[in-house]
Motif scaffolding. Structure first.
Motif, PDB file in Angstrom:
ATOM      1  N   VAL A   1       0.837  -1.183   0.000  1.00 15.11           N
ATOM      2  CA  VAL A   1       0.000   0.000   0.000  1.00 15.11           C
ATOM      3  C   VAL A   1       0.879   1.241   0.000  1.00 15.11           C
ATOM      4  O   VAL A   1       1.761   1.395   0.821  1.00 15.11           O
ATOM      5  CB  VAL A   1      -0.931   0.022   1.228  1.00 15.11           C
ATOM      6  CG1 VAL A   1      -1.733   1.302   1.259  1.00 15.11           C
ATOM      7  CG2 VAL A   1      -1.820  -1.193   1.210  1.00 15.11           C
TER       8      VAL A   1
ATOM      9  N   ASN B   1       0.329   5.477  -0.458  1.00 11.83           N
ATOM     10  CA  ASN B   1      -0.683   6.519  -0.571  1.00 11.83           C
ATOM     11  C   ASN B   1      -0.395   7.465  -1.723  1.00 11.83           C
ATOM     12  O   ASN B   1       0.736   7.859  -1.951  1.00 11.83           O
ATOM     13  CB  ASN B   1      -0.767   7.335   0.722  1.00 11.83           C
ATOM     14  CG  ASN B   1      -1.418   6.553   1.835  1.00 11.83           C
ATOM     15  OD1 ASN B   1      -2.160   5.614   1.571  1.00 11.83           O
ATOM     16  ND2 ASN B   1      -1.136   6.938   3.062  1.00 11.83           N
TER      17      ASN B   1
ATOM     18  N   TRP C   1      -5.788   8.502  -1.821  1.00 14.15           N
ATOM     19  CA  TRP C   1      -6.039   7.238  -2.504  1.00 14.15           C
ATOM     20  C   TRP C   1      -4.849   6.315  -2.295  1.00 14.15           C
ATOM     21  O   TRP C   1      -3.706   6.721  -2.446  1.00 14.15           O
ATOM     22  CB  TRP C   1      -6.219   7.476  -4.007  1.00 14.15           C
ATOM     23  CG  TRP C   1      -7.420   8.271  -4.391  1.00 14.15           C
ATOM     24  CD1 TRP C   1      -7.454   9.571  -4.775  1.00 14.15           C
ATOM     25  CD2 TRP C   1      -8.777   7.804  -4.429  1.00 14.15           C
ATOM     26  NE1 TRP C   1      -8.750   9.965  -5.050  1.00 14.15           N
ATOM     27  CE2 TRP C   1      -9.582   8.894  -4.854  1.00 14.15           C
ATOM     28  CE3 TRP C   1      -9.398   6.593  -4.157  1.00 14.15           C
ATOM     29  CZ2 TRP C   1     -10.960   8.805  -5.004  1.00 14.15           C
ATOM     30  CZ3 TRP C   1     -10.761   6.510  -4.301  1.00 14.15           C
ATOM     31  CH2 TRP C   1     -11.528   7.589  -4.726  1.00 14.15           C
ATOM     32  N   SER C   2      -5.117   5.080  -1.977  1.00 11.12           N
ATOM     33  CA  SER C   2      -4.074   4.058  -1.973  1.00 11.12           C
ATOM     34  C   SER C   2      -4.170   3.290  -3.280  1.00 11.12           C
ATOM     35  O   SER C   2      -5.233   3.202  -3.893  1.00 11.12           O
ATOM     36  CB  SER C   2      -4.235   3.113  -0.784  1.00 11.12           C
ATOM     37  OG  SER C   2      -5.379   2.287  -0.943  1.00 11.12           O
TER      38      SER C   2
ATOM     39  N   CYS D   1      -4.064   0.157  -3.726  1.00 12.25           N
ATOM     40  CA  CYS D   1      -4.964  -0.994  -3.564  1.00 12.25           C
ATOM     41  C   CYS D   1      -6.425  -0.563  -3.691  1.00 12.25           C
ATOM     42  O   CYS D   1      -7.233  -1.253  -4.321  1.00 12.25           O
ATOM     43  CB  CYS D   1      -4.723  -1.662  -2.206  1.00 12.25           C
ATOM     44  SG  CYS D   1      -3.156  -2.537  -2.075  1.00 12.25           S
ATOM     45  N   LEU D   2      -6.767   0.578  -3.107  1.00 11.38           N
ATOM     46  CA  LEU D   2      -8.142   1.050  -3.183  1.00 11.38           C
ATOM     47  C   LEU D   2      -8.500   1.440  -4.607  1.00 11.38           C
ATOM     48  O   LEU D   2      -9.590   1.120  -5.096  1.00 11.38           O
ATOM     49  CB  LEU D   2      -8.334   2.244  -2.250  1.00 11.38           C
ATOM     50  CG  LEU D   2      -9.740   2.866  -2.224  1.00 11.38           C
ATOM     51  CD1 LEU D   2     -10.778   1.830  -1.794  1.00 11.38           C
ATOM     52  CD2 LEU D   2      -9.777   4.073  -1.291  1.00 11.38           C
TER      53      LEU D   2
ATOM     54  N   SER E   1      -8.934  -1.771  -6.548  1.00 13.24           N
ATOM     55  CA  SER E   1     -10.117  -2.534  -6.125  1.00 13.24           C
ATOM     56  C   SER E   1     -11.407  -1.882  -6.602  1.00 13.24           C
ATOM     57  O   SER E   1     -12.422  -2.563  -6.771  1.00 13.24           O
ATOM     58  CB  SER E   1     -10.135  -2.678  -4.600  1.00 13.24           C
ATOM     59  OG  SER E   1     -10.248  -1.405  -3.983  1.00 13.24           O
ATOM     60  N   LEU E   2     -11.380  -0.577  -6.830  1.00  3.79           N
ATOM     61  CA  LEU E   2     -12.554   0.100  -7.365  1.00  3.79           C
ATOM     62  C   LEU E   2     -12.552   0.130  -8.888  1.00  3.79           C
ATOM     63  O   LEU E   2     -13.597  -0.032  -9.528  1.00  3.79           O
ATOM     64  CB  LEU E   2     -12.624   1.540  -6.830  1.00  3.79           C
ATOM     65  CG  LEU E   2     -12.903   1.720  -5.348  1.00  3.79           C
ATOM     66  CD1 LEU E   2     -12.790   3.191  -4.964  1.00  3.79           C
ATOM     67  CD2 LEU E   2     -14.283   1.190  -4.984  1.00  3.79           C
TER      68      LEU E   2
ATOM     69  N   HIS F   1     -14.717   8.036   1.743  1.00  2.00           N
ATOM     70  CA  HIS F   1     -15.883   7.167   1.577  1.00  2.00           C
ATOM     71  C   HIS F   1     -16.931   7.811   0.668  1.00  2.00           C
ATOM     72  O   HIS F   1     -17.723   7.102   0.038  1.00  2.00           O
ATOM     73  CB  HIS F   1     -16.496   6.818   2.938  1.00  2.00           C
ATOM     74  CG  HIS F   1     -17.055   7.989   3.676  1.00  2.00           C
ATOM     75  ND1 HIS F   1     -16.293   8.779   4.525  1.00  2.00           N
ATOM     76  CD2 HIS F   1     -18.308   8.528   3.698  1.00  2.00           C
ATOM     77  CE1 HIS F   1     -17.054   9.731   5.032  1.00  2.00           C
ATOM     78  NE2 HIS F   1     -18.284   9.606   4.550  1.00  2.00           N
TER      79      HIS F   1
ATOM     80  N   VAL G   1     -15.827   6.808  -2.737  1.00  7.27           N
ATOM     81  CA  VAL G   1     -16.053   5.369  -2.929  1.00  7.27           C
ATOM     82  C   VAL G   1     -17.512   5.126  -3.300  1.00  7.27           C
ATOM     83  O   VAL G   1     -17.828   4.328  -4.195  1.00  7.27           O
ATOM     84  CB  VAL G   1     -15.671   4.584  -1.658  1.00  7.27           C
ATOM     85  CG1 VAL G   1     -16.086   3.121  -1.778  1.00  7.27           C
ATOM     86  CG2 VAL G   1     -14.171   4.682  -1.409  1.00  7.27           C
TER      87      VAL G   1
END
Length: 324
Positions: free
Chosen positions: A3, A5, A17-18, A20-21, A24-25, A271, A274
């Motif tokens: 991870v 940032n 934002w990471s 991984c995030l 994953s999105l 969030h 997201v």
């Protein structure tokens, strides 16, 4: 993957934002978009190649599939922009504005085509009582063309100047650089009209079937065709309403939240964005299941109604509503 940032340096912001995030999105969005593009391409090719399906309703089905194809393609473009520059989806960019404009055109075209299909199905059933309401090929092409014309007119407004590039105060917090008043302009009226139209058409179909069943029973003809038809229309209506509501309710609620909440950009948290990506994924899912629901369920309505015996001049004769 470790991870790391990715901070957004445009202003002091709590949004980070990471990798991984972001992956994953973004990756699931790309996959769903590709599947939707493939399914809608197959629907369009099938309707173009199948001569026996060149009926007015299939013209509208093809127009709907083309709308969903454009929606999936523009969503794919937005997902790529998100994967490469996630911070631009927070602060907005000219490339993102073009992608959002194409997505708006495709969504509006989808909405208008759904209403056209609902009206065509109502007139197909009403054709049993009023033959002059039969839909012709020219009228179906006109309805599809009008849907695209209106969608292009309203969806392209950001490209014609109604955007908030460089205007942070009037800009949407979730869908920059679109203006919040533009989002309200295209969201609330179209949602209200769409649900009202779909509700009216399918409830009216059920009412017509009940009326016809009563006339047939009064003439001494006992048939379960109308009971089966009522159940079919009711089931189809519920599927359409639920699918539309589930797909667009997140986006509708996000626009309302965007209009009510006036928090500065630096106070927004990850969030929120997201959830914004989730709304895009739900719209793509709607584009994926539209061809299945409308080509499989609604075409059966015309065939079912086509077997009814409609009373005219105190006689009962066959009406072929599926040839509308």
């Amino acid at each position: 993957m470790s991870v790391s940032n990715v901070s957004l340096g445009h202003t002091n912001s709590s949004v980070t934002w990471s990798y991984c995030l972001v992956l994953s999105l973004g990756i699931p969005q790309l996959v769903i978009n590709l599947i939707s593009i493939g399914c809608n391409c197959l629907v369009i090719l099938a309707m173009v190649s199948a001569r026996h399906q060149h009926k007015p309703i299939f013209i509208l089905f093809g127009s709907l599939a083309l709308s969903d194809l454009l929606s999936s393609s523009s969503s794919f473009w937005i997902a790529l922009l998100f994967l490469t520059e996630p911070e631009d989806t927070v602060y907005g960019s000219a490339a993102l504005m073009h992608a959002y404009a194409i997505l708006a055109i495709s969504i509006l075209s989808t909405v208008y085509n759904l209403m056209s299909i609902g009206i065509e199905r109502y007139l197909t059933v009403a054709d049993c009582l009023r033959p002059r309401y039969r839909i012709s090929h020219c009228q179906a092409w006109l309805a599809a063309g009008t849907s695209w014309l209106l969608a292009g007119l309203f969806g392209a407004l950001p490209l014609m100047g109604w955007n908030c590039l460089g205007n942070e105060e009037a800009s949407s917090a979730l869908y920059r650089p679109l203006c919040i008043d533009y989002l309200l302009f295209i969201t609330i009226p179209n949602c209200v009209v769409t649900f009202a139209c779909l509700t009216f058409t399918y409830v009216a179909i059920i009412v017509i079937l009940k009326r016809q069943k009563g006339i047939i029973v009064a003439q001494g003809h006992v048939s379960n065709s109308y009971r089966v038809a009522e159940a079919h229309v009711a089931k189809t209506s519920v599927v359409i309403w639920i699918m539309t509501a589930v797909s667009y309710a997140p986006f509708f609620s996000s626009v309302l939240w965007d209009a009510i909440d006036h928090s500065p950009l630096e106070d927004l948290h990850i969030h929120i964005y997201v959830f914004r990506n989730f709304t895009a994924m739900m719209i793509t899912l709607n584009s994926l299941v539209n061809p299945i629901v409308y080509s499989q369920k609604l075409k059966g309505l015309g065939n079912t109604v086509g077997s009814f015996r409609c009373p005219v001049n105190n006689k009962v004769h066959m009406q072929t509503a599926n040839n509308a």
